[in-house]
Design a protein around this motif. Structure first.
Motif, PDB file in Angstrom:
ATOM      1  N   UNK A 295       0.939 -19.019 -28.172  1.00 63.09           N
ATOM      2  CA  UNK A 295       1.335 -18.539 -26.851  1.00 63.09           C
ATOM      3  C   UNK A 295       2.426 -19.425 -26.244  1.00 63.09           C
ATOM      4  N   UNK A 296       2.650 -20.617 -26.844  1.00 65.79           N
ATOM      5  CA  UNK A 296       3.626 -21.555 -26.293  1.00 65.79           C
ATOM      6  C   UNK A 296       5.015 -21.260 -26.866  1.00 65.79           C
ATOM      7  N   UNK A 297       6.055 -21.705 -26.140  1.00 64.36           N
ATOM      8  CA  UNK A 297       7.411 -21.227 -26.421  1.00 64.36           C
ATOM      9  C   UNK A 297       7.818 -21.291 -27.905  1.00 64.36           C
ATOM     10  N   UNK A 298       7.723 -22.483 -28.507  1.00 61.34           N
ATOM     11  CA  UNK A 298       8.283 -22.624 -29.856  1.00 61.34           C
ATOM     12  C   UNK A 298       7.538 -21.782 -30.891  1.00 61.34           C
TER      13      UNK A 298
ATOM     14  N   UNK B 251       6.754 -17.028 -11.846  1.00 58.44           N
ATOM     15  CA  UNK B 251       6.806 -17.512 -10.459  1.00 58.44           C
ATOM     16  C   UNK B 251       6.678 -19.043 -10.416  1.00 58.44           C
ATOM     17  N   UNK B 252       7.469 -19.669  -9.562  1.00 57.41           N
ATOM     18  CA  UNK B 252       7.391 -21.130  -9.402  1.00 57.41           C
ATOM     19  C   UNK B 252       7.874 -21.908 -10.612  1.00 57.41           C
ATOM     20  N   UNK B 253       8.631 -21.250 -11.485  1.00 54.67           N
ATOM     21  CA  UNK B 253       9.027 -21.883 -12.751  1.00 54.67           C
ATOM     22  C   UNK B 253       9.898 -23.118 -12.510  1.00 54.67           C
TER      23      UNK B 253
ATOM     24  N   UNK C 251      -7.450 -26.840 -19.935  1.00 51.71           N
ATOM     25  CA  UNK C 251      -6.750 -25.564 -19.943  1.00 51.71           C
ATOM     26  C   UNK C 251      -5.282 -25.939 -19.790  1.00 51.71           C
ATOM     27  N   UNK C 252      -4.420 -25.417 -20.673  1.00 49.20           N
ATOM     28  CA  UNK C 252      -3.077 -26.001 -20.755  1.00 49.20           C
ATOM     29  C   UNK C 252      -1.914 -25.018 -20.610  1.00 49.20           C
ATOM     30  N   UNK C 253      -2.211 -23.743 -20.407  1.00 51.72           N
ATOM     31  CA  UNK C 253      -1.092 -22.795 -20.412  1.00 51.72           C
ATOM     32  C   UNK C 253      -0.736 -22.348 -18.986  1.00 51.72           C
ATOM     33  N   UNK C 254       0.486 -22.631 -18.574  1.00 50.70           N
ATOM     34  CA  UNK C 254       0.906 -22.386 -17.186  1.00 50.70           C
ATOM     35  C   UNK C 254       0.718 -20.918 -16.791  1.00 50.70           C
ATOM     36  N   UNK C 255       1.092 -19.997 -17.666  1.00 51.16           N
ATOM     37  CA  UNK C 255       0.962 -18.570 -17.310  1.00 51.16           C
ATOM     38  C   UNK C 255      -0.494 -18.201 -17.027  1.00 51.16           C
TER      39      UNK C 255
ATOM     40  N   UNK D 130       4.622 -33.965  -7.455  1.00 48.81           N
ATOM     41  CA  UNK D 130       4.967 -32.726  -6.740  1.00 48.81           C
ATOM     42  C   UNK D 130       4.689 -31.538  -7.662  1.00 48.81           C
ATOM     43  N   UNK D 131       3.430 -31.345  -8.055  1.00 51.05           N
ATOM     44  CA  UNK D 131       3.131 -30.272  -9.015  1.00 51.05           C
ATOM     45  C   UNK D 131       3.382 -28.898  -8.416  1.00 51.05           C
ATOM     46  N   UNK D 132       3.909 -27.989  -9.217  1.00 44.59           N
ATOM     47  CA  UNK D 132       4.276 -26.665  -8.693  1.00 44.59           C
ATOM     48  C   UNK D 132       3.415 -25.520  -9.207  1.00 44.59           C
ATOM     49  N   UNK D 133       2.808 -25.662 -10.372  1.00 44.49           N
ATOM     50  CA  UNK D 133       1.947 -24.579 -10.897  1.00 44.49           C
ATOM     51  C   UNK D 133       0.495 -25.001 -10.714  1.00 44.49           C
TER      52      UNK D 133
END
Ligand SMILES: NC(=O)c1ccc[n+]([C@@H]2O[C@H](COP(=O)([O-])OP(=O)(O)OC[C@H]3O[C@@H](n4cnc5c(N)ncnc54)[C@H](O)[C@@H]3O)[C@@H](O)[C@H]2O)c1
Length: 357
Positions: A193-196, A286-288, A83-87, A150-153
């Motif tokens: 769904x990814x930025x580009x 959040x946490x971006x 699963x690869x999408x942060x949101x 130090x992972x944040x998401x």
């Protein structure tokens, strides 16, 4: 190398990797993918059915994974499935723990059994991300392989956990595992769904272009084929137990990427007004993480890999690919890709992927 097993090969990077392997080597590929919403058989059309064997199934299914090892006796496994999408990880972390952590453990266990059962040459490449290192401040040096985790998401935390398992299966059990930590990829077949691809397609359709916060989050971008070349190089010549950072040396603010995409599209498909006017700033995630940057000196010095596509060329090629392959992304947008199977040859372990997405 003869037969490679790939997991997640119907996703963005995995499908590019399968294509690259079939073009650049004589290997055959066994491709295990669950076809979640992110997996798309249309990304695998046109591949030689004698060299590409698609298996619809779950990496968490120990019985299936063990059977695939026994049947195909792969020389190596390249593990992309995730699963690869942060949101999405913020909304539903459980799915990320299951696939990214438990699924990785299932593969490591099966690989270890296989390796110890008379296949000493077998190798395992665990494909991971720079997001495990957390966020850099402006001016801080880029991530090396020694950088502390130090992972944040929830996404990054699940990938970090998987990296630790991969490391432990090497240190404790002697499984020949190599871990790659790569920066943001872009290129053909990336899910919209990814930025580009999201910005590109919205801009083409004259829709609003959502930009998180102030758009000054910085990422290091790598063209997907360069990532595939790096993974193949690690597979062929990497040292067991070693970590390799992979990056494009192309650090950009998200907003600058959006501007470039707008300008590339304006040149190719002129609209009544500049597409930059479609940008809309939305509440930040959040946490971006603010900034990622990769120091890829180890893989350059030890394995001779450097990126071959610079960002402006890669981005233009990506825009041209999405313009030439509207059918591929339109079927994702309207959801019909979930019910289509487009002639990919399939083997054991079939499950009917659920509808919707
Ligand atoms: N996209 C990036 O920029 C990037 C950068 C660095 C590392 N990575 C890593 O590379 C890998 C691939 O990323 P991607 O962008 O191609 O992802 P993706 O979301 O496009 O593809 C993931 C694939 O895995 C499959 N999958 C998911 N759960 C599964 C399960 N339980 N069993 C079998 N298959 C399953 C999906 O169907 C899909 O085909 C991931 O491990 C990701 O963490 C991605």
């Amino acid at each position: 190398m003869t037969d490679l097993m790939v997991t997640g090969g119907a996703g963005f990077i995995g499908s590019n990797f399968v294509r690259h392997v079939l073009e650049a080597t004589d290997c055959s590929v066994v491709n295990l993918d669950l076809l979640t919403y992110a997996g798309n058989p249309a990304s695998l059309t046109g591949l030689d059915p004698n060299r590409h064997h698609f298996i619809e199934g779950d990496i968490c299914d120990a019985e299936l994974v063990g059977r695939l090892f026994a049947e195909h006796r792969p020389s190596a496994l390249v593990h992309f499935a995730a699963e690869s999408h942060v949101d999405r990880s913020i909304d539903d972390p459980g799915a990320f723990i299951r696939t990214n952590v438990v699924g990785t453990q299932t593969l490591l266990d099966a690989a270890l059994d296989f390796h110890q059962g008379g296949h000493p040459e077998f190798r395992f490449v665990h494909v991971s991300t720079d997001e495990v290192y957390g966020s850099l401040k402006a001016g801080e040096p880029a991530f090396t392989e020694q950088h502390r985790y130090a992972p944040n998401s929830p996404y990054a935390a699940s990938k970090a956990a998987a990296d630790h398992l991969a490391r432990a299966w090497h240190r404790t059990y002697g499984l020949p595992v190599m871990i790659t930590n790569c920066s943001n990829n872009y290129g053909p077949y990336q899910f919209p769904e990814k930025l580009i691809p999201l910005i590109l397609i919205n801009a083409l359709e004259g829709e609003r272009l959502p930009v998180y916060g102030d758009g000054q989050q910085r990422r290091d971008w790598l063209f997907v084929t360069d990532h595939c070349r790096a993974i193949l190089r690690v597979l062929e010549a990497g040292t067991a137990g070693r970590v390799y950072n992979i990056g494009g040396n192309a650090e950009m603010a998200n907003l600058d990427v959006v501007h470039l995409l707008c300008d590339l599209l304006d040149e190719r498909v002129p609209a009544s007004r500049p597409r930059r006017e479609l940008i809309e700033y939305v509440t930040d995630r959040p946490g971006h993480d603010r900034r990622y940057a990769i120091n890829a000196e180890r893989i350059r010095a030890e394995l001779g890999w450097t990126p071959s596509v610079d960002f402006s060329r890669g981005l233009a090629e990506t825009v041209d690919w999405y313009l030439a392959n509207r059918d591929w992304w339109q079927r994702i947008r309207d959801g019909s890709y979930r019910s289509e199977r487009l002639g990919v040859s399939r083997g054991v372990g079939q499950k009917v992927a659920g509808a919707g997405g």
